[in-house]
Design a protein around this motif. Structure first.
Motif, PDB file in Angstrom:
ATOM      1  N   HIS B  57       0.797  -1.328  -0.160  1.00 19.28           N
ATOM      2  CA  HIS B  57      -0.073   0.000   0.002  1.00 19.28           C
ATOM      3  C   HIS B  57       0.684   1.313   0.022  1.00 19.28           C
ATOM      4  O   HIS B  57       0.623   2.257  -0.584  1.00 19.28           O
ATOM      5  N   ASP B  58       1.739   1.232   0.852  1.00 20.63           N
ATOM      6  CA  ASP B  58       2.752   2.476   0.933  1.00 20.63           C
ATOM      7  C   ASP B  58       3.682   2.554  -0.106  1.00 20.63           C
ATOM      8  O   ASP B  58       4.189   1.633  -0.770  1.00 20.63           O
ATOM      9  N   SER B  59       4.425   3.928  -0.447  1.00 20.37           N
ATOM     10  CA  SER B  59       5.450   3.897  -1.238  1.00 20.37           C
ATOM     11  C   SER B  59       6.330   5.131  -0.655  1.00 20.37           C
ATOM     12  O   SER B  59       6.154   6.129  -0.211  1.00 20.37           O
ATOM     13  N   ILE B  60       7.638   4.683  -0.556  1.00 20.20           N
ATOM     14  CA  ILE B  60       8.682   5.673  -0.240  1.00 20.20           C
ATOM     15  C   ILE B  60       9.634   5.606  -1.230  1.00 20.20           C
ATOM     16  O   ILE B  60      10.068   4.692  -2.049  1.00 20.20           O
ATOM     17  N   VAL B  61      10.156   6.875  -1.798  1.00 19.09           N
ATOM     18  CA  VAL B  61      11.182   7.011  -2.875  1.00 19.09           C
ATOM     19  C   VAL B  61      12.314   7.772  -2.312  1.00 19.09           C
ATOM     20  O   VAL B  61      12.235   8.904  -1.646  1.00 19.09           O
TER      21      VAL B  61
END
Lengths: 87, 87
Positions: B57-61
């Motif tokens: 579900h989550d996204s970190i770039v």
């Protein structure tokens, strides 16, 4: 140049900010765009954004490098911006 | 290395993500941190974040360059992260 743009603007101005960013850059994630621009395009983008934001309330930060090759991108979790490595 | 980190995570996990990022980086703006890290620190940060996020579900770039000198930062509107040029 390679540009990463992050914005923290009031909800009522977000549609105009989004529309302006989309003209020049690719959407990466909530509040984040990135892409390759010429100097002229970068100037046009920042001029358009300055015309849209309230400079006493909103904030937009751009990070620029000469080339995307200088930037290593990694994603934890899902890749929202598109399939694979968009660089 | 110089690191820019942007996160798009579920509200209920934001406090843990924020706490983890604050241990390693400086807050720049809503959903954005930046700072200089060693390779070991970067690995520790991403390991800690992977333990906190929901990868479906989550996204970190993260965007990394060898040095902050390779990155030109500009702010439109107000500078939320602190006084002056934090690079």
């Amino acid at each position: 140049m390679f540009v990463i743009l992050v914005y923290d603007t009031a909800v009522e101005r977000n549609p105009k900010v989004l529309k302006t960013c989309r003209k020049y850059l690719h959407w990466t994630q909530r509040s984040v765009f990135q892409g390759e621009l010429s100097t002229a395009q970068y100037r046009a983008l920042t001029a358009a954004l300055n015309a849209v934001i309230d400079p006493t309330h909103d904030s937009i930060v751009t990070y620029r490098t000469r080339s995307p090759d200088l930037v290593e991108t990694a994603t934890l979790g899902i890749d929202l911006g598109g399939p694979g490595d968009i660089l």
